[in-house]
Design an enzyme around this catalytic site. Structure first.
Site, short mmCIF file in Angstrom:
data_model
loop_
_atom_site.label_atom_id
_atom_site.label_comp_id
_atom_site.label_asym_id
_atom_site.label_seq_id
_atom_site.Cartn_x
_atom_site.Cartn_y
_atom_site.Cartn_z
NE ARG A 181 -38.80 30.49 -20.29
CZ ARG A 181 -40.01 29.63 -20.90
NH1 ARG A 181 -39.87 28.35 -21.09
NH2 ARG A 181 -40.97 30.26 -21.23
CB SER A 254 -42.24 35.49 -19.12
OG SER A 254 -43.24 34.83 -20.05
CD GLU A 350 -38.04 33.94 -18.46
OE1 GLU A 350 -37.16 33.11 -18.97
OE2 GLU A 350 -38.32 34.74 -19.01
#
Ligand code: EPU
Length: 356
Positions: A181, A254, A350
């Protein structure tokens, strides 16, 4: 060369040809968390070649800039006192074919539409990444991933406007410095505006079906020799069951990353919490399941007014209706404190959190 237009900033909403400018624009429909926020100026870009001209407006030059795709990975905790650049460019170009296709895609294309197009053309690789919300331009920024795959593997290069150097750059795979990520675009936030992504996709490739329920789902579908589109269908079914649909309830996927901890801490956590999923990484560290810790700390389905933790998946924060950005952010911090108190692990958001 800088373009000196000498143009004054227009008021209200003006169509400038390749882009539209709106003053004091609402962002409520432009973020999937569905929180109310406004931007001083919204620039909706349909032609990336006009970016230099736009960014050269004197009124824009020294103001904060924020690039949005579908706004599916973002939480606004207040208004944005600057320019929001909405990438609405379109175009999918098959540059070469054969065993491997090279495909250049405009940043504003919807990711899921592109995945389905590649499967329809008979190319493999993106099947596990079906149904991820967002645009193609956003995909490399956070190196989107799901079901054991990450987009980085298929990104040959990224075309971007380099705001600092004031020129178009073509960044190759290595320069993009992809991680979990993560990428150069996150580490040098504010420097680049992604305008197009070039993918290389094979016709044939071993399928990744070993992750979280895909094989069971294929069995349920009655498929014993899966093709990429079967895997895509299985992943789509799993996602639809597990993750709340942003078209139905506001969310940004998320909300927390799975934290990376060193091996010693992972061992200690595993001893104390035998059920905790732990995934060893090539660098010796371990990824531990944020969802499991959040659920175990009692937050799954928890709700404070309209700000909540999804009752379907503990990693997802949801807006039950009228939650504000600050309320959702307060809830996120409460979850982080709760997990830290129980596990000694610091969670990280995130999505991009604007205004904190
Ligand atoms: N789990 C719980 N409670 C829950 C959900 C999950 O305890 O409410 C536990 C389960 O034990 C499960 C484990 O957590 O085995 C992992 O869950 P899951 O397979 O759903 O994956 P994840 O690690 O929670 C990641 C990505 C998702 C991606 C899924 C599937 C991150 C931050 N998230 O979640 O990506 O869809 O894997 O591959 O890496 C996103 O980034 O927006 C996103 C949705």
């Amino acid at each position: 060369m800088p373009v000196e237009t000498g143009t004054q900033m227009p008021a209200q909403r003006v169509d400038m040809g390749g882009y539209t400018l709106t003053e004091n624009a609402s962002l409520a429909a432009l973020n999937t968390m569905r929180v109310a926020a406004r931007a001083s100026l919204l620039a909706d870009i349909r032609d990336a070649a006009r970016l230099p001209e736009l960014l050269d407006f004197p009124a824009l030059r020294h103001r904060p800039l924020l690039v949005l795709g579908e706004g599916s990975n973002m939480l606004f905790t207040g208004d944005f006192d600057g320019t929001v650049v909405l990438m609405s460019t379109r175009g999918v170009q098959l540059e070469s074919e054969g065993d491997r296709a090279r495909i250049a895609v405009a940043a504003g294309e919807r990711w899921d539409d592109f995945v389905r197009w590649t499967l329809g053309q008979g190319y493999a690789g993106l099947e596990n990444l079906i149904l991820i919300p967002g645009t193609v331009g956003a995909a490399p920024i956070q190196n989107i991933g799901a079901y054991g795959c990450e987009v980085a593997e298929f990104v040959e290069s990224v075309e971007a406007w380099d705001i600092r150097e004031r020129r178009v750059v073509m960044l190759d795979h290595a320069t993009c410095a992809f991680g979990y990520r993560d990428s150069l675009f996150k580490r040098e936030a504010g420097r680049y505006i992604v305008t197009a992504v070039r993918f290389v996709l094979p016709r044939n490739r071993p399928l990744r079906t070993d992750y979280a329920g895909i094989e069971d789902e294929l069995r349920r579908m009655g498929v014993d020799r899966p093709a990429p589109y079967h895997v895509a269908e299985a992943v789509a079914r799993l996602r639809t069951r597990k993750l709340p649909d942003p078209a139905v309830i506001g969310n940004a996927g998320s909300f927390f990353k799975n934290p990376l901890v060193d091996a010693a801490l992972a061992d200690a956590l595993r001893r104390e919490h035998p059920g905790l999923p732990v995934w060893p990484q090539p660098d010796g560290r371990c990824k531990v399941s944020a969802a499991w810790m959040i659920e175990s700390a009692g937050f799954k389905g928890f709700r404070e007014g309209d700000a909540g933790v999804s009752n379907r998946h503990a990693l997802v924060l949801v807006n039950h209706g009228a939650a504000t950005g600050p309320q959702l952010w307060a809830l996120a911090q409460q979850v982080m404190r709760g997990v830290h108190a129980k596990f000694g692990v610091q969670l990280e958001p995130e999505p991009v959190v604007i205004g904190v």
